[in-house]
Scaffold this active site. Structure first.
Site: not given
Length: 312
Positions: A175-177, A179, A204
């Site tokens: 996951y990241c901020t 995508g 997120i």
């Protein structure tokens, strides 16, 4: 009243003439009164902008009308006003600097999980949740029990993979901020022999919108004027600590010494005591900026002209 919006988006797709598209895109943003940062490359489009609800609506229609971006998905958040001071639309080699230019997310990536699917899988024994963001991002917020990587920038990711070999037998949920980093990160993990790789679609931000941010501990670091955003409306918490005294604080500041400009959490008490500086050395630096209690030092507009790089 929140009558503005912040849009976060990306799309990996082929853009034959990035310079020509940059010109067209820049003019459309000016027409609609949008501010923000947009990166265009031959591999796609990546941006975050703010504007009025109507301006953002027209912008989304403009982007989605282009067949190259039919798969693009906007993350939309309400805001009180502009989240940026300027508009930058730039052509770069990659839409996110990764040192993975050879990786093509249009051909192979980890399996995309919608927020509800991610939530259902993340706590299983055969699963590991992997944060592919940088230190300054995950120190202020991350998913409960997530594995984090000690890296200053995403371009360090390829060198850090060897430290994750022990996870190859697990289902890896990245996951990241928003995508975008997971597109290349998950693809590279597959390239390096990880067999069961997934990614949180929309990152997120989308998880916060659709699942209330449950089990995301702390705040989400964002790349606009907010700096951090509340995404957990279910079981919120603070996990970051003041760089000076170690007490819990999610208040991000830049060191008041511009030569240092260190970006760290700092509580209000230490902010006042240290005059916004991260150390005694920085506090006494001759170029130290006046501290106004926020720890934010917006760049001077210095004659900024949004039409400066427009050719027509």
């Amino acid at each position: 009243m929140k009558d503005y919006q912040i849009l976060l988006y990306y799309c990996y797709t082929h853009i034959a003439d990035p310079d020509a598209y940059r010109e067209e895109h820049h003019l459309k943003c000016l027409e609609l009164g949008l501010l923000g940062r947009i990166i265009i490359a031959s591999e796609g489009l990546n941006g975050t902008v703010s504007g009025t609800e109507e301006g953002c609506r027209q912008y989304m229609e403009y982007v989605k009308a282009d067949p190259r971006f039919e798969a693009l998905e906007f993350k939309i958040e309400a805001h009180e006003g502009h989240a940026f001071q300027k508009l930058y639309v730039r052509v770069k080699p990659e839409i996110v600097h990764s040192s993975l230019k050879h990786v093509d997310p249009t051909k192979r990536t980890g399996k995309h999980l919608e927020p509800a699917e991610f939530k259902a899988m993340k706590d299983r024994d055969d699963v590991v949740v992997l944060d592919v963001r940088s230190n300054y991002e995950h120190q202020v917020g991350r998913f409960k029990n997530a594995v984090t990587i000690d890296m200053e920038n995403f371009r360090d990711f390829p060198e850090k993979i060897k430290e994750l070999d022990h996870l190859k037998g697990k289902k890896v949920l990245t996951y990241c901020t928003g995508g975008i980093k997971c597109e290349k990160a998950s693809a590279f993990l597959l390239e390096q022999g990880f067999e069961d790789v997934y990614q949180l679609h929309g990152g997120i931000i989308k998880y916060g919108i659709e699942q209330g941010g449950e089990d995301f501990e702390g705040k989400c670091y964002v790349f606009d004027g907010r700096v951090i955003a509340d995404v957990n409306k279910v079981n919120p918490s603070i996990i970051s600590t003041c760089y000076v005294c170690g007490t819990l604080s999610d208040r991000m500041v830049n060191c008041s010494n511009p030569v240092c400009n260190r970006h760290e959490p700092m509580c209000e008490a230490c902010g006042e005591k240290m005059q916004g500086a991260c150390s005694e050395e920085c506090k006494c630096h001759p170029e130290k900026r006046p501290y106004d209690g926020t720890g934010a030092y917006p760049k001077e507009l210095n004659g900024y002209d949004p039409y400066l790089h427009v050719k027509r």
